[in-house]
Structures are given as C-alpha cells and as structure tokens.
Motif scaffolding. Structure first.
Motif, PDB file in Angstrom:
ATOM      1  N   LEU A 135       0.845  -1.196   0.000  1.00 38.28           N
ATOM      2  CA  LEU A 135       0.000   0.000   0.000  1.00 38.28           C
ATOM      3  C   LEU A 135       0.879   1.243   0.000  1.00 38.28           C
ATOM      4  O   LEU A 135       1.989   1.232   0.543  1.00 38.28           O
ATOM      5  CB  LEU A 135      -0.900   0.019   1.245  1.00 38.28           C
ATOM      6  CG  LEU A 135      -1.880  -1.146   1.415  1.00 38.28           C
ATOM      7  CD1 LEU A 135      -2.597  -1.026   2.745  1.00 38.28           C
ATOM      8  CD2 LEU A 135      -2.874  -1.177   0.268  1.00 38.28           C
ATOM      9  N   ASP A 136       0.375   2.316  -0.559  1.00 38.06           N
ATOM     10  CA  ASP A 136       1.066   3.588  -0.436  1.00 38.06           C
ATOM     11  C   ASP A 136       1.107   3.994   1.031  1.00 38.06           C
ATOM     12  O   ASP A 136       0.166   3.691   1.796  1.00 38.06           O
ATOM     13  CB  ASP A 136       0.345   4.673  -1.238  1.00 38.06           C
ATOM     14  CG  ASP A 136       0.457   4.450  -2.739  1.00 38.06           C
ATOM     15  OD1 ASP A 136       1.449   3.801  -3.161  1.00 38.06           O
ATOM     16  OD2 ASP A 136      -0.447   4.897  -3.476  1.00 38.06           O
ATOM     17  N   GLU A 164       0.463   6.705   2.542  1.00 40.65           N
ATOM     18  CA  GLU A 164      -0.705   7.482   2.981  1.00 40.65           C
ATOM     19  C   GLU A 164      -1.899   6.574   3.263  1.00 40.65           C
ATOM     20  O   GLU A 164      -2.649   6.774   4.232  1.00 40.65           O
ATOM     21  CB  GLU A 164      -1.088   8.511   1.911  1.00 40.65           C
ATOM     22  CG  GLU A 164      -0.033   9.570   1.631  1.00 40.65           C
ATOM     23  CD  GLU A 164       1.081   9.066   0.725  1.00 40.65           C
ATOM     24  OE1 GLU A 164       0.962   7.924   0.208  1.00 40.65           O
ATOM     25  OE2 GLU A 164       2.077   9.788   0.534  1.00 40.65           O
ATOM     26  N   VAL A 165      -2.086   5.554   2.400  1.00 42.62           N
ATOM     27  CA  VAL A 165      -3.205   4.622   2.590  1.00 42.62           C
ATOM     28  C   VAL A 165      -2.978   3.800   3.853  1.00 42.62           C
ATOM     29  O   VAL A 165      -3.898   3.603   4.664  1.00 42.62           O
ATOM     30  CB  VAL A 165      -3.354   3.701   1.364  1.00 42.62           C
ATOM     31  CG1 VAL A 165      -4.444   2.656   1.603  1.00 42.62           C
ATOM     32  CG2 VAL A 165      -3.668   4.516   0.120  1.00 42.62           C
ATOM     33  N   GLU A 179      -5.398   3.664   7.180  1.00 47.77           N
ATOM     34  CA  GLU A 179      -5.950   2.402   7.682  1.00 47.77           C
ATOM     35  C   GLU A 179      -5.555   2.180   9.139  1.00 47.77           C
ATOM     36  O   GLU A 179      -6.364   1.722   9.951  1.00 47.77           O
ATOM     37  CB  GLU A 179      -5.451   1.237   6.823  1.00 47.77           C
ATOM     38  CG  GLU A 179      -5.989   1.226   5.403  1.00 47.77           C
ATOM     39  CD  GLU A 179      -7.458   0.803   5.343  1.00 47.77           C
ATOM     40  OE1 GLU A 179      -8.017   0.382   6.377  1.00 47.77           O
ATOM     41  OE2 GLU A 179      -8.058   0.907   4.252  1.00 47.77           O
TER      42      GLU A 179
END
Length: 494
Positions: free
Chosen positions: A476-477, A479-480, A484
């Motif tokens: 995942l990036d 930021e993501v 989360e």
C-alpha cells in the motif's frame, strides 16, 4: 561375480593375486601411507590399513575408479605411547582424545589419519562400552569388528599383504552382509551394529544374511542401550544415501523402528475392507523416493530436512483415522497432530532444534496446497502460503509435488498442472512484490509517531494489524497505510 561364504571352521579362500596387486597400487598412491608403513616397520612394528578404508578402496577399484582411500584408518601392534613417539616430528599435529581406546589421531600433509592399537576387548553386554584391552594379533583385532567387509586389512609393510580371515572380499563381491562370528554375539556386544547394518544396506547395496536378519529381529530391543545421539547419527546417515528405501524396509521389518522411530512402524495400518485409503507406510516411502529424485534433479546435496519431512509427513494419520459413513475413512487434522509428533520424536532423538522445527513446519504445511483447488485462491491466500512457508518454500514445493503418488495418470497430471499454476502465481507476485520479506508498510517508529504511543504491546499489535493488511491487500502507499492504521486505532478505542 558371486562367492560363497566359507563354511564354519574353514578358512576363506586366498585373496586372488590380482586383488593383491590392485591393493598394493592403491596404497602406493598415498605417500603418507607409504611413509607411515616405513616408519613403523623400521621401528619393528606392524601397521595395516584396515576396515572401511580397505573396503571402499576395493569397491572403487572394482568400479574402475581407483584412488587414494578416503578415510585412513590404520591398526598396529604399537601401543599408543609408542605411536605418539613414532609420529613426533613427522605429523604436523596429533591428538589423543581417543587414547583410552588406543586411538591416536594425526594430520600429515593435510591428510587425517587414525592409528589404533590392536584390540582384544570384552563387553559387559549391559552398555556398548567395552572393557578395553590391547591385543597382539591382527586376526583377533579383525575378529572383533562389526562385519566381514570391514574385517580386511592391508599391510603397510613392504609386502602389502591383504589379510581377509573371514571372507570379507567374497562378501563384498557378492554384496552380502555377514558378521565375522555369530551375529547374535556381535549385536549383543554392541547393539548399534544393527543400525549400522541398516545403513550398509543403503550405503553399500549389501543384502544381510538370514542370521543377521534373525538376530536383528530377535534383539531389536537391545537398541535401548544406545544413546539417542548415536541412534540419530546412524539414522541420518542412512537417510542421506541416494536410495535408502530397502534399508528403511529392513529397519521397520526387523522391529528396530519400533524402538527408534515407532511412529514410522505405526504407519503400517490395516487397510479397511473398502480400501478407502492407501497403505500409508508404502505411500510414505514412495514420497521419500520422489523427494530424493526431485532433490537430485535440482543438483543439490542430500537434504536431511526434506527427507525427514517426506518420510514423516503423514505420521499423524494413525491417531486421526476415523471411519465415516459409506465406508469412507478420514484423517482430519492429521497435519496438526503429525507436526506435534514430529517435534516430540525428533527432539527425543536429539536432532538440532532448527532441524526439528523445519521438519515439523513442513509436516504442518504439507496439506495447505490442496485448498488451492483449480486456482481459486486470492492473491492474499498466495501471499499467506509463501509467508507461512518462509525459507522452507523450496522444500515445501518438493514435498507437495512428491506427495502426489496416485497411479491415475490423469489425476497426477492434473495435480502437477495445478501446482505449476500456483508456482507461476508465486513467481508473478514475487516479481511485483517482495514476497520473501512481507512486512508492514510502516515501521515501528512511524507507528509510534502516528499513534502517539511509546514502545510496548500496542506497537506490536499495530504492527501485526499492518502485516495482516499487507498480506490481504498487497503493498500500500504510505498514505493509505497510515489512514488504515488510524482508522483501526480509532475503532479499537471506541
């Protein structure tokens, strides 16, 4: 070429002149042996190349590939302190860790040599430790050895005479395994010799005589006198041979496995009347055969972990067998039970912990592939398969492929194709992601910074949440991943 053993009370036939000549040439290939012989002869002592050194040299000569014997084991009438004196100034180093048993070790120009005084030991037959006594006769020294093929000697004196009082050469030519005297007496003296017999079946392709098999069968309980470490050493050496199947069958049929590895014997379950499950014992030996073939095809060295896992992967089946409706048989969770049994037995045999854990882990994972079906696994499931296997993945691949022993060619081809599909997906995901090292997208420092927590259990829990997220959704990036994590943390506190 075959040869009959000499009748009781009769001397063996003389060693053929051609064999004498071959052995002379083999000894002369080693300057160390030649010089050692001269030193001992000049001092008035005998010196003889003996045991496995002679056996292996004769085998190599028979195969057309003569060379210097690998292990240089020498026996002599010199006492240990006299041997040390003769080696002084010639050997680059000596060691006397075996001096209580008459053995002096030395290194000469990079070659290790063990020189042992003639022995005439007696055994108490309660342990395998002899009452050490020096001997004066080469014949008597050879008589106390385990098998006739190891009871041959070559003089390092000028004549290079081969001494073979018990017909070891004939047995070697006939691929026959016998003891110099009574097999029962030999095994009563040292029960470990029964496991050595098993190993020689694999290592040398020898067939034990009827009296040897009878003694092993009647005396297998004597193995309880042997330390777990020595038993494990012999079992491992057997398994690491190119084709150990016949040896393992002897191991089980004589009852030795009942003492050493009872879980293997237990695989000989009675087949149910409807034949709803295959012979698990035969299946396990076949899986071992197939695993060895895959290992050899890959060009690697013998792999003890893979071979133990192939042999023991189904040892949980006897404890989990259940008779179901319509005559069916199930073995639910046998991989879980099997992993526990593997761990318990291998620890009892004093295997290193890393070997124990690797074999237990492969046993636990060997059924996981069957959930793959026709490729229904999500990418998340493939990631978990790879992550759970870790560095055992190459071995797990071989084990799973070996576990397909069906005679139905269509079914076998289907399973192989399905596993090809799984390996292809692993390769594709590995190319896109670092599957070998699946870690959270955020490290511990960033977790603490985002959540405002100090080092402690909360960081560990957050790290595990992120790893599960990584397995489920892939990379995942940042930021993501941060969003989360914060959402998970907020939901946790609410």
């Amino acid at each position: 070429m075959s040869a009959q053993p000499p009748p009781p009370g009769h001397p063996p036939p003389p060693v053929p002149a051609a064999v004498q000549a071959t052995v002379r040439e083999l000894v002369d290939l080693s300057p160390v042996l030649t010089e050692l012989g001269r030193r001992f002869t000049a001092a008035g002592f005998q010196a003889h190349l003996v045991g496995g050194s002679v056996r292996d040299a004769l085998l190599a000569a028979g195969a057309g590939s003569p060379g210097v014997p690998g292990d240089l084991d020498v026996t002599t009438d010199a006492r240990p302190e006299q041997t040390l004196e003769l080696l002084r100034g010639w050997a680059s180093s000596t060691w006397n860790t075996g001096i209580a048993f008459g053995t002096i070790g030395a290194e000469v120009r990079g070659l290790p040599v063990e020189i042992t005084t003639f022995r005439a030991d007696r055994y108490d037959r309660e342990s395998r430790n002899p009452e050490v006594a020096w001997g004066d006769s080469l014949h008597d020294d050879l008589a106390r050895r385990d098998f006739t093929v190891n009871a041959m000697a070559v003089s390092l004196g000028p004549d290079r005479t081969v001494t073979d009082p018990f017909g070891g050469l004939g047995d070697l030519l006939a691929r026959r395994l016998r003891t110099p005297g009574s097999a029962a007496d030999s095994f009563a003296d040292d029960p470990l010799r029964m496991l050595r017999a098993v190993r020689f079946v694999a290592q040398l392709d020898l067939t034990p005589g009827d009296d040897v098999v009878a003694a092993m069968t009647g005396m297998h309980g004597e193995l309880a006198r042997i330390t777990a470490e020595r038993v494990q050493h012999e079992l491992s050496r057997t398994l690491l041979n190119p084709d150990p199947r016949a040896a393992l069958e002897l191991f089980v049929s004589t009852g030795l496995a009942d003492v050493v590895l009872p879980e293997l014997s237990a695989l000989r379950m009675e087949i149910d009347e409807h034949h709803q499950h295959k012979d698990v014992y035969v299946h396990s030996l076949t899986v071992l055969d197939r695993a060895i073939a895959l290992e050899q095809a890959a060009g690697g060295p013998p792999d003890l972990v893979l071979r133990l896992a192939a042999l023991l992967h189904d040892i949980g089946k006897p404890a989990t067998r259940r008779h179901e409706a319509r005559g069916r048989v199930s073995f639910h969770h046998h991989e879980v039970v099997g992993a526990k049994l593997v761990r318990k037995r291998l620890l009892a045999l004093r295997y290193p912990k890393d070997v124990v854990e690797a074999v237990a882990r492969l046993t636990f994972l060997h059924l996981r592939f069957h959930g793959y079906g026709r490729g229904e696994w999500t990418d998340s499931a493939v990631r978990r398969y790879v992550t759970d296997a870790g560095d055992l993945l190459p071995r797990l691949n071989k084990l799973v492929r070996s576990d397909c022993t069906t005679r139905n060619q269509r079914r076998a081809a289907q399973l192989a194709a399905t596993y090809d599909s799984l390996e292809q997906r692993i390769a594709e995901l590995s190319a896109a992601e670092d599957l070998a090292r699946v870690r959270p997208d955020l490290d511990g420092n960033r977790i603490m910074e985002l959540l405002g927590v100090p080092p402690g259990p909360d960081v560990g829990r957050a790290w595990r949440f992120l790893k599960e997220l990584r397995l489920e959704r892939g990379p995942l990036d940042p930021e993501v991943a941060e969003a989360e994590l914060l959402a998970w943390w907020a939901a946790r506190d609410s």
